[in-house]
Write an enzyme that holds these catalytic residues in place. Sequence first.
Site, short mmCIF file in Angstrom:
data_model
loop_
_atom_site.label_atom_id
_atom_site.label_comp_id
_atom_site.label_asym_id
_atom_site.label_seq_id
_atom_site.Cartn_x
_atom_site.Cartn_y
_atom_site.Cartn_z
N GLY A 68 -14.47 -14.81 13.64
CA GLY A 68 -15.61 -14.65 14.54
C GLY A 68 -16.41 -13.38 14.29
O GLY A 68 -17.62 -13.37 14.50
N PHE A 69 -15.74 -12.35 13.81
CA PHE A 69 -16.42 -11.06 13.65
C PHE A 69 -15.91 -10.33 12.41
O PHE A 69 -14.73 -10.45 12.07
CB PHE A 69 -16.18 -10.18 14.88
CG PHE A 69 -16.63 -10.82 16.16
CD1 PHE A 69 -17.96 -10.71 16.58
CD2 PHE A 69 -15.75 -11.58 16.93
CE1 PHE A 69 -18.38 -11.34 17.74
CE2 PHE A 69 -16.17 -12.20 18.09
CZ PHE A 69 -17.49 -12.08 18.50
N GLY A 70 -16.80 -9.56 11.81
CA GLY A 70 -16.39 -8.66 10.74
C GLY A 70 -15.81 -7.39 11.34
O GLY A 70 -15.90 -7.15 12.55
N GLY A 71 -15.18 -6.59 10.50
CA GLY A 71 -14.74 -5.26 10.91
C GLY A 71 -13.51 -5.21 11.79
O GLY A 71 -13.24 -4.20 12.42
N HIS A 102 -19.03 -14.78 -0.30
CA HIS A 102 -18.40 -15.44 0.85
C HIS A 102 -19.40 -15.53 2.01
O HIS A 102 -20.04 -14.54 2.38
CB HIS A 102 -17.17 -14.64 1.28
CG HIS A 102 -16.35 -15.28 2.35
ND1 HIS A 102 -15.38 -16.24 2.10
CD2 HIS A 102 -16.33 -15.09 3.69
CE1 HIS A 102 -14.81 -16.59 3.24
NE2 HIS A 102 -15.37 -15.92 4.23
N ASP A 148 -8.66 -13.48 4.23
CA ASP A 148 -9.94 -13.13 4.85
C ASP A 148 -9.70 -12.41 6.18
O ASP A 148 -9.12 -12.98 7.10
CB ASP A 148 -10.74 -14.41 5.08
CG ASP A 148 -12.13 -14.18 5.66
OD1 ASP A 148 -12.53 -13.01 5.81
OD2 ASP A 148 -12.80 -15.19 5.94
N GLY A 149 -10.19 -11.16 6.25
CA GLY A 149 -10.15 -10.42 7.50
C GLY A 149 -9.44 -9.09 7.37
O GLY A 149 -8.23 -9.03 7.11
N GLY A 150 -10.19 -8.01 7.50
CA GLY A 150 -9.60 -6.68 7.48
C GLY A 150 -9.05 -6.26 6.13
O GLY A 150 -8.20 -5.38 6.04
N GLY A 201 -15.65 -7.95 3.85
CA GLY A 201 -16.97 -7.82 4.47
C GLY A 201 -17.33 -6.36 4.62
O GLY A 201 -18.04 -5.78 3.80
N SER A 202 -16.79 -5.74 5.67
CA SER A 202 -17.13 -4.34 5.93
C SER A 202 -16.64 -3.41 4.82
O SER A 202 -17.27 -2.38 4.55
CB SER A 202 -16.60 -3.91 7.29
OG SER A 202 -15.27 -4.33 7.46
C1 DX5 Z 1 -14.46 -13.36 10.09
C2 DX5 Z 1 -15.04 -13.83 8.78
C3 DX5 Z 1 -14.86 -12.86 7.69
C4 DX5 Z 1 -15.52 -11.52 7.91
C5 DX5 Z 1 -14.63 -10.53 7.23
O1 DX5 Z 1 -14.56 -14.37 11.01
O2 DX5 Z 1 -14.43 -15.03 8.39
O3 DX5 Z 1 -15.23 -13.41 6.43
O4 DX5 Z 1 -16.81 -11.40 7.43
O5 DX5 Z 1 -15.05 -9.25 7.53
P1 DX5 Z 1 -14.11 -8.00 7.31
O6 DX5 Z 1 -13.77 -7.95 5.85
O7 DX5 Z 1 -14.97 -6.85 7.74
O8 DX5 Z 1 -12.90 -8.19 8.16
ZN ZN Z 2 -14.79 -15.74 6.28
#
Ligand code: DX5
Ligand code: ZN
Length: 226
Positions: free
Chosen positions: A145-148, A36, A176-178, A198-199
Amino acid sequence: MSAREIKIAPSILSADFTRLGEEVRAIDEAGCDWIHVDPMDGHFVPNLSFGPIVVEAIRPLTAKPIDVHLMLNPAAPYLEAFAKAGADIISVHAEADIHLHSSLQTIRALGKKAGAVLNPSTPVSALEHVINDIDVLLIMSVNPGFGGQKFIPEALDKLRQAKTLIGTRDIDLEIDGGVSAANAADVAKAGANVLVAGSAVYKGNDPATYGPRIQAIRSAARSAQT
Ligand code: DX5
Ligand code: ZN
């Protein structure tokens, strides 16, 4: 109808960018299903990441599908560049594209799978009239916008609604997200079959942890599939 196969899609946003190539190879070897990738424009979302050049750079490193989640407004001018760079799936946000139907057609015409993405506040009904034009329906469970970030529980209800809208169509339902092993069962039970993480995969950036983490997310999701 049997449940769709669970796919785990680590997001390289949480990779160590000083060793991006190794980080992509590592999740491939660790058994991920999709890679991804999160381009951001600093306008549609309050963060900047990267463009097609990164997709092009990682393309030779893996045979697995590269899943490109465009957080760009507008996205349409860049679809061809991401396709040429080697994306397999290109997803555009419903909120960022006043001609969503047209962009989805363009993505398919480029020979790629077309995805549509919904922010947390956008209703599933926004995709009612393009449901036959998509291969992937992506529900955001954080504000992009951000991971984690923390998983927004309301996304579970949206997944159930999206699953109903999809019906028997051949469409992957992605979240997608958290997402982590702790809520993988919940999202799979609500209908998601592609889990972006992601994280939950990359945190600490120790390749030895990637395989067990992917496996933990996958088995939690599988155990909950109805
Ligand atoms: C957020 C991204 C995600 C992000 C997910 O804007 O679209 O793909 O990398 O990261 P996690 O899994 O850490 O929430
Ligand atoms: Zn994403």
